[in-house]
Design a protein around this motif. Structure first.
Motif, PDB file in Angstrom:
ATOM      1  N   THR A 182      -1.971  13.665   1.045  1.00  0.00           N
ATOM      2  CA  THR A 182      -1.391  12.400   1.501  1.00  0.00           C
ATOM      3  C   THR A 182      -2.186  11.266   0.858  1.00  0.00           C
ATOM      4  O   THR A 182      -3.395  11.155   1.061  1.00  0.00           O
ATOM      5  N   GLN A 183      -1.514  10.490   0.046  1.00  0.00           N
ATOM      6  CA  GLN A 183      -2.163   9.427  -0.737  1.00  0.00           C
ATOM      7  C   GLN A 183      -3.360   9.983  -1.522  1.00  0.00           C
ATOM      8  O   GLN A 183      -4.434   9.389  -1.577  1.00  0.00           O
TER       9      GLN A 183
ATOM     10  N   THR B 255      -1.284   7.636  -7.460  1.00  0.00           N
ATOM     11  CA  THR B 255      -1.310   8.230  -6.122  1.00  0.00           C
ATOM     12  C   THR B 255      -0.095   9.130  -5.902  1.00  0.00           C
ATOM     13  O   THR B 255       0.946   8.956  -6.535  1.00  0.00           O
TER      14      THR B 255
ATOM     15  N   THR C  26       5.158   9.667  -5.901  1.00  0.00           N
ATOM     16  CA  THR C  26       4.067   9.018  -6.617  1.00  0.00           C
ATOM     17  C   THR C  26       4.392   7.542  -6.815  1.00  0.00           C
ATOM     18  O   THR C  26       5.522   7.098  -6.559  1.00  0.00           O
ATOM     19  N   ASN C  27       3.423   6.783  -7.290  1.00  0.00           N
ATOM     20  CA  ASN C  27       3.693   5.379  -7.607  1.00  0.00           C
ATOM     21  C   ASN C  27       4.359   5.223  -8.972  1.00  0.00           C
ATOM     22  O   ASN C  27       4.471   4.113  -9.499  1.00  0.00           O
TER      23      ASN C  27
ATOM     24  N   SER D 251       1.873  11.652  -2.551  1.00  0.00           N
ATOM     25  CA  SER D 251       1.931  12.298  -1.243  1.00  0.00           C
ATOM     26  C   SER D 251       3.010  13.375  -1.317  1.00  0.00           C
ATOM     27  O   SER D 251       3.954  13.262  -2.086  1.00  0.00           O
TER      28      SER D 251
ATOM     29  N   LEU E 210      -4.812  11.605  -5.317  1.00  0.00           N
ATOM     30  CA  LEU E 210      -4.813  11.056  -6.667  1.00  0.00           C
ATOM     31  C   LEU E 210      -4.566  12.133  -7.714  1.00  0.00           C
ATOM     32  O   LEU E 210      -5.092  13.247  -7.604  1.00  0.00           O
TER      33      LEU E 210
END
Length: 213
Positions: free
Chosen positions: A58-59, A204, A28-29, A206, A61
Motif C-alpha cells: 500500500t503506497q 508509488t 500506480t501514479n 498500491s 515504491l
C-alpha cells in the motif's frame, strides 16, 4: 504484428489455457494494470496476498527501475540485509522457492526478489515485473551453453517474438503475469533514474484484489 498486440495475444492464450483464481490490480501514479496470480505457485500467491493484507504493498515504491530488464518494488535488498545484520537474533527468514519449468521470465511476468542464498528462496516483501528484450535464436543457443540448460521451444518462440529475461529462468520464482495494462510497466521502465537505478521521481503503487475464489 505489433509488439503490444503480440504480447496481448500471448497473455490471452495464457489466460485461456490456465484459468487462475486470483486477479489483483496495481494502481500506480503512472496508471493501472491487472495481474493474474498463478495457482500452481500457491505458496507465493498466498504469501503475496498476506503481505497485501499487512499493508506491504500500500503506497509502496517501485524503487529499482532498469530499462530492458525489470521494475522492482517493495523493500530493497540492502534495507533487508542491513536490518538482519542489526537484528541477528531474528535470523534471515526467506520464503521457500516455487520454481516451475512452465513459469518462465517472459515479458510481463511477476517474480519474487531474493538475495544470493543457495536455496533460491524469496524475500517476503520484494517483487519485480519483467520487461526484458527480444532475443535471437543464436543468443538463446549461447545462453543454453553458458547455463548448461535446454530452453523449451515454446519458451524460445516467446523470447524471440515478445521478449523477456531467459537468463533468470530456474533461479527465481515466477508467480504471476500481467493480463491488462502492460504499457504502464513499459512506461515506468523507461523513466530516468539515478546511478543506483532509483527513479528520479518516486513511483508509488498500491495493490487491491479484483477476484479471488
Amino acid at each position: 504484428m505489433k509488439k503490444g498486440m503480440l504480447l496481448a495475444a500471448v497473455l490471452l492464450c495464457g489466460i485461456i489455457a490456465r484459468a487462475q483464481s486470483t486477479l489483483v490490480k496495481f494502481t500506480t501514479n503512472h496508471g493501472t494494470f491487472t495481474v493474474m496470480l498463478y495457482d500452481d505457485t500457491p505458496k507465493h500467491r498466498d504469501m503475496f496476498l498476506a503481505e497485501m493484507k499487512k499493508g506491504t504493498y500500500t503506497q509502496a515504491l517501485f524503487n529499482r527501475v532498469i530499462k530492458e530488464f525489470v521494475i522492482q518494488g517493495g523493500v530493497l535488498d540492502d534495507t533487508t540485509l542491513l536490518y538482519e545484520q542489526q537484528h541477528p537474533e531474528l535470523g534471515a527468514p526467506r520464503f521457500p522457492a516455487e520454481i516451475k519449468l512452465n513459469r518462465y521470465h517472459k515479458r510481463g511476468t511477476l517474480g519474487a526478489g531474493r538475495d544470493n542464498n543457495p536455496e533460491k528462496a524469496s524475500f517476503f516483501n520484494q517483487i519485480y515485473f519483467v520487461v526484458g528484450k527480444k532475443y535471437t535464436e543464436a543468443q538463446l543457443t549461447e545462453l543454453e551453453k553458458k547455463k548448461g540448460v535446454i530452453i523449451p521451444d515454446e519458451h524460445k518462440k516467446v523470447y524471440e517474438s515478445v521478449g523477456g529475461i531467459p537468463r533468470l529462468d530456474g533461479d527465481y520464482t515466477v508467480f504471476g503475469e500481467i493480463t491488462k495494462g502492460y504499457e504502464v510497466v513499459e512506461k515506468i521502465s523507461q523513466l530516468p533514474t539515478d546511478k543506483n537505478d532509483v527513479p528520479l521521481t518516486p513511483v508509488t503503487f498500491s495493490v487491491t484484489i479484483l477476484k479471488k475464489k
